[in-house]
Motif scaffolding. Sequence first.
Motif, PDB file in Angstrom:
ATOM      1  N   ASN A 115       0.819  -1.342  -0.061  1.00  0.00           N
ATOM      2  CA  ASN A 115       0.013   0.044  -0.107  1.00  0.00           C
ATOM      3  C   ASN A 115       0.557   1.308   0.166  1.00  0.00           C
ATOM      4  O   ASN A 115       0.668   2.204  -0.714  1.00  0.00           O
ATOM      5  CB  ASN A 115      -1.039  -0.152   1.126  1.00  0.00           C
ATOM      6  CG  ASN A 115      -2.057   0.988   1.115  1.00  0.00           C
ATOM      7  OD1 ASN A 115      -2.691   1.151   0.004  1.00  0.00           O
ATOM      8  ND2 ASN A 115      -2.197   1.684   2.137  1.00  0.00           N
ATOM      9  N   SER A 116       1.908   1.320   0.798  1.00  0.00           N
ATOM     10  CA  SER A 116       3.087   2.583   0.848  1.00  0.00           C
ATOM     11  C   SER A 116       3.671   2.492  -0.386  1.00  0.00           C
ATOM     12  O   SER A 116       3.740   3.778  -0.993  1.00  0.00           O
ATOM     13  CB  SER A 116       3.957   2.359   2.025  1.00  0.00           C
ATOM     14  OG  SER A 116       3.234   2.350   3.333  1.00  0.00           O
ATOM     15  N   ARG A 117       3.855   1.454  -0.972  1.00  0.00           N
ATOM     16  CA  ARG A 117       4.861   1.498  -2.113  1.00  0.00           C
ATOM     17  C   ARG A 117       3.920   1.929  -3.194  1.00  0.00           C
ATOM     18  O   ARG A 117       4.437   2.830  -4.128  1.00  0.00           O
ATOM     19  CB  ARG A 117       5.105  -0.091  -2.704  1.00  0.00           C
ATOM     20  CG  ARG A 117       6.085   0.018  -3.713  1.00  0.00           C
ATOM     21  CD  ARG A 117       6.313  -1.360  -4.422  1.00  0.00           C
ATOM     22  NE  ARG A 117       5.252  -1.761  -5.121  1.00  0.00           N
ATOM     23  CZ  ARG A 117       4.667  -1.371  -6.122  1.00  0.00           C
ATOM     24  NH1 ARG A 117       4.920  -0.475  -6.888  1.00  0.00           N
ATOM     25  NH2 ARG A 117       3.360  -1.871  -6.794  1.00  0.00           N
ATOM     26  N   LEU A 118       2.579   1.715  -3.519  1.00  0.00           N
ATOM     27  CA  LEU A 118       1.703   2.324  -4.462  1.00  0.00           C
ATOM     28  C   LEU A 118       1.427   3.823  -4.301  1.00  0.00           C
ATOM     29  O   LEU A 118       1.482   4.465  -5.282  1.00  0.00           O
ATOM     30  CB  LEU A 118       0.309   1.563  -4.306  1.00  0.00           C
ATOM     31  CG  LEU A 118       0.359   0.144  -4.828  1.00  0.00           C
ATOM     32  CD1 LEU A 118      -1.143  -0.552  -4.420  1.00  0.00           C
ATOM     33  CD2 LEU A 118       0.669  -0.078  -6.345  1.00  0.00           C
ATOM     34  N   VAL A 119       1.754   4.247  -2.935  1.00  0.00           N
ATOM     35  CA  VAL A 119       1.406   5.721  -3.133  1.00  0.00           C
ATOM     36  C   VAL A 119       2.540   6.425  -3.382  1.00  0.00           C
ATOM     37  O   VAL A 119       2.721   7.291  -4.279  1.00  0.00           O
ATOM     38  CB  VAL A 119       0.985   5.887  -1.596  1.00  0.00           C
ATOM     39  CG1 VAL A 119       1.178   7.721  -1.161  1.00  0.00           C
ATOM     40  CG2 VAL A 119      -0.267   5.425  -1.032  1.00  0.00           C
ATOM     41  N   GLU A 120       3.822   5.738  -2.825  1.00  0.00           N
ATOM     42  CA  GLU A 120       4.951   6.401  -3.130  1.00  0.00           C
ATOM     43  C   GLU A 120       5.638   6.398  -4.540  1.00  0.00           C
ATOM     44  O   GLU A 120       6.284   7.224  -4.981  1.00  0.00           O
ATOM     45  CB  GLU A 120       6.130   6.001  -2.077  1.00  0.00           C
ATOM     46  CG  GLU A 120       5.922   6.142  -0.692  1.00  0.00           C
ATOM     47  CD  GLU A 120       6.888   5.841   0.304  1.00  0.00           C
ATOM     48  OE1 GLU A 120       8.075   5.351  -0.091  1.00  0.00           O
ATOM     49  OE2 GLU A 120       6.611   5.666   1.492  1.00  0.00           O
ATOM     50  N   GLU A 127      10.280  14.037  -3.975  1.00  0.00           N
ATOM     51  CA  GLU A 127       8.594  14.532  -3.629  1.00  0.00           C
ATOM     52  C   GLU A 127       8.378  13.951  -2.253  1.00  0.00           C
ATOM     53  O   GLU A 127       7.623  14.455  -1.571  1.00  0.00           O
ATOM     54  CB  GLU A 127       7.849  14.258  -4.940  1.00  0.00           C
ATOM     55  CG  GLU A 127       7.992  15.129  -5.986  1.00  0.00           C
ATOM     56  CD  GLU A 127       7.053  14.766  -7.138  1.00  0.00           C
ATOM     57  OE1 GLU A 127       6.589  15.757  -7.908  1.00  0.00           O
ATOM     58  OE2 GLU A 127       6.955  13.337  -7.413  1.00  0.00           O
ATOM     59  N   VAL A 128       8.789  12.583  -2.130  1.00  0.00           N
ATOM     60  CA  VAL A 128       8.311  11.907  -1.064  1.00  0.00           C
ATOM     61  C   VAL A 128       8.874  12.555   0.173  1.00  0.00           C
ATOM     62  O   VAL A 128       8.334  12.949   1.380  1.00  0.00           O
ATOM     63  CB  VAL A 128       8.713  10.236  -1.011  1.00  0.00           C
ATOM     64  CG1 VAL A 128       8.470   9.707   0.330  1.00  0.00           C
ATOM     65  CG2 VAL A 128       8.043   9.524  -2.227  1.00  0.00           C
ATOM     66  N   PHE A 131       7.171  15.799   0.780  1.00  0.00           N
ATOM     67  CA  PHE A 131       5.676  15.479   1.488  1.00  0.00           C
ATOM     68  C   PHE A 131       5.825  15.208   2.720  1.00  0.00           C
ATOM     69  O   PHE A 131       4.983  15.875   3.485  1.00  0.00           O
ATOM     70  CB  PHE A 131       4.979  14.537   0.247  1.00  0.00           C
ATOM     71  CG  PHE A 131       3.520  14.219   0.625  1.00  0.00           C
ATOM     72  CD1 PHE A 131       2.718  15.466   0.341  1.00  0.00           C
ATOM     73  CD2 PHE A 131       3.071  12.941   0.905  1.00  0.00           C
ATOM     74  CE1 PHE A 131       1.439  15.084   0.749  1.00  0.00           C
ATOM     75  CE2 PHE A 131       1.623  12.921   1.062  1.00  0.00           C
ATOM     76  CZ  PHE A 131       0.895  14.101   0.845  1.00  0.00           C
ATOM     77  N   ARG A 132       6.815  14.486   3.067  1.00  0.00           N
ATOM     78  CA  ARG A 132       6.885  14.101   4.296  1.00  0.00           C
ATOM     79  C   ARG A 132       7.098  15.294   5.223  1.00  0.00           C
ATOM     80  O   ARG A 132       6.487  15.495   6.355  1.00  0.00           O
ATOM     81  CB  ARG A 132       8.110  12.953   4.625  1.00  0.00           C
ATOM     82  CG  ARG A 132       7.581  11.673   4.334  1.00  0.00           C
ATOM     83  CD  ARG A 132       8.838  10.647   4.508  1.00  0.00           C
ATOM     84  NE  ARG A 132       8.816   9.648   3.892  1.00  0.00           N
ATOM     85  CZ  ARG A 132       7.987   8.414   4.242  1.00  0.00           C
ATOM     86  NH1 ARG A 132       7.378   8.450   5.100  1.00  0.00           N
ATOM     87  NH2 ARG A 132       8.008   7.342   3.312  1.00  0.00           N
ATOM     88  N   ARG A 133       8.015  16.209   5.023  1.00  0.00           N
ATOM     89  CA  ARG A 133       8.295  17.508   5.515  1.00  0.00           C
ATOM     90  C   ARG A 133       7.016  18.373   5.738  1.00  0.00           C
ATOM     91  O   ARG A 133       6.827  18.934   6.496  1.00  0.00           O
ATOM     92  CB  ARG A 133       9.287  18.281   4.795  1.00  0.00           C
ATOM     93  CG  ARG A 133      10.780  17.497   5.209  1.00  0.00           C
ATOM     94  CD  ARG A 133      11.838  18.791   4.453  1.00  0.00           C
ATOM     95  NE  ARG A 133      11.784  18.971   3.106  1.00  0.00           N
ATOM     96  CZ  ARG A 133      12.500  18.233   2.254  1.00  0.00           C
ATOM     97  NH1 ARG A 133      13.009  17.171   2.592  1.00  0.00           N
ATOM     98  NH2 ARG A 133      12.306  18.344   0.916  1.00  0.00           N
ATOM     99  N   ILE A 134       6.256  18.410   4.486  1.00  0.00           N
ATOM    100  CA  ILE A 134       4.828  19.335   4.585  1.00  0.00           C
ATOM    101  C   ILE A 134       3.959  18.806   5.581  1.00  0.00           C
ATOM    102  O   ILE A 134       3.237  19.337   6.303  1.00  0.00           O
ATOM    103  CB  ILE A 134       4.533  19.306   3.152  1.00  0.00           C
ATOM    104  CG1 ILE A 134       5.243  20.265   2.295  1.00  0.00           C
ATOM    105  CG2 ILE A 134       3.039  19.847   3.020  1.00  0.00           C
ATOM    106  CD1 ILE A 134       5.161  20.001   0.892  1.00  0.00           C
TER     107      ILE A 134
END
Length: 149
Positions: A115-120, A127-128, A131-134
């Motif tokens: 599931n995480s792989r599909l998102v990332e 960008e990942v 996105f984590r920082r945001i």
Amino acid sequence: MSIPYHLHESLGYQMTVAARIQEKRLEDRLKALGLTRITWCILLAAGTEGLAHPSEIAGFVGIDRTAISRALRQMEDDGLIRRKAGEADRRTTLVEVTEAGAVRVEQAIPIAQENSRLVEAKLTEEEVAGFRRILAKLREGEELSLKTF
């Protein structure tokens, strides 16, 4: 004159939709193992994170006392966890993952990883990281206990 509000342009709405898409995909796949997103998170908290007190687990998962009590009761009935009195203070309750619960964690890890792989996979590494920082910035100063997680 009313000021128009465009729901689909709202950042909050877009974040909610994106979160619900990945949550729904995870929930659908966990269901085959007899788990929900909440029971999966509780098993991780008690099994891999080493949390034993219901209040610690609730904080980790982001649910309130009523929800954790209800979930733990159901998980105990399902044989995934056991609750026992604390040794130093018999008034406290400790949560342990059973062998069946540990097996479920092992079965669910690949599902969560996919599931995480599909998102990332939709984002570059940069960008990942961004996105984590945001997301961390958006959580700053906010109530961390999500009563309706």
